[in-house]
Design a protein around this motif. Structure first.
Motif, PDB file in Angstrom:
ATOM      1  N   MET A   1       0.836  -1.201   0.110  1.00 38.57           N
ATOM      2  CA  MET A   1      -0.098  -0.041   0.010  1.00 38.57           C
ATOM      3  C   MET A   1       0.842   1.237  -0.081  1.00 38.57           C
ATOM      4  SD  MET A   1      -2.842   1.120   2.894  1.00 38.57           S
ATOM      5  CE  MET A   1      -4.342   1.233   2.087  1.00 38.57           C
ATOM      6  N   ALA A   2       0.657   2.221  -0.910  1.00 37.47           N
ATOM      7  CA  ALA A   2       1.387   3.483  -1.085  1.00 37.47           C
ATOM      8  C   ALA A   2       0.959   4.426   0.076  1.00 37.47           C
ATOM      9  CB  ALA A   2       1.331   4.009  -2.315  1.00 37.47           C
ATOM     10  N   SER A   3       1.854   5.134   0.524  1.00 39.43           N
ATOM     11  CA  SER A   3       1.557   6.349   1.747  1.00 39.43           C
ATOM     12  C   SER A   3       2.046   7.410   1.025  1.00 39.43           C
ATOM     13  CB  SER A   3       2.448   5.677   2.807  1.00 39.43           C
ATOM     14  OG  SER A   3       3.823   5.889   2.555  1.00 39.43           O
ATOM     15  N   LYS A   4       1.490   8.462   1.413  1.00 36.90           N
ATOM     16  CA  LYS A   4       1.636   9.745   0.933  1.00 36.90           C
ATOM     17  C   LYS A   4       2.631  10.745   2.025  1.00 36.90           C
ATOM     18  CE  LYS A   4      -2.344  10.254  -1.880  1.00 36.90           C
ATOM     19  NZ  LYS A   4      -3.706  11.040  -2.208  1.00 36.90           N
ATOM     20  N   LEU A   5       3.279  11.333   1.576  1.00 43.12           N
ATOM     21  CA  LEU A   5       4.031  12.241   2.358  1.00 43.12           C
ATOM     22  C   LEU A   5       3.810  13.813   1.716  1.00 43.12           C
ATOM     23  CD1 LEU A   5       6.151  13.071   4.523  1.00 43.12           C
ATOM     24  CD2 LEU A   5       8.146  12.777   2.564  1.00 43.12           C
TER      25      LEU A   5
END
Length: 96
Positions: free
Chosen positions: A1-5
């Motif tokens: 799962m990709a996370s955002k910064l």
């Protein structure tokens, strides 16, 4: 799962970043055009055997094998030319 910064930067920093990105994109496009126009093989429709070897990144012997296996060539007064379109179509037809 990709996370955002998420990073917050000032408007001035955003403008500077946008300008820097625009400069890098323009440099990349310019380099691509220079490589294309400085490479005569890219501009030609028909190649000599030597040019076809460079175009395909293969040895002369390998090119000869491809021709013997059916890669189309054009012979004009004893001179052999290869169409880049025909080369690409032939390689596509033998692709596994």
């Amino acid at each position: 799962m990709a996370s955002k910064l998420l990073i917050s930067i000032s408007e001035d920093s955003q403008d500077t970043l946008d300008e820097h990105i625009a400069i890098k994109v323009k440099e990349g496009i310019k380099k691509g055009f220079e490589e294309f126009f400085n490479n005569p093989i890219e501009r030609k429709m028909y190649l000599t055997k030597k040019e076809a070897c460079i175009y395909l990144s293969v040895s002369y012997a390998t090119l000869q094998k491809l021709i013997a296996q059916g890669m189309p060539v054009i012979q004009i007064d004893g001179k052999i030319l290869l169409s880049k379109v025909s080369i690409n179509e032939y390689l596509k037809s033998i692709e596994k």
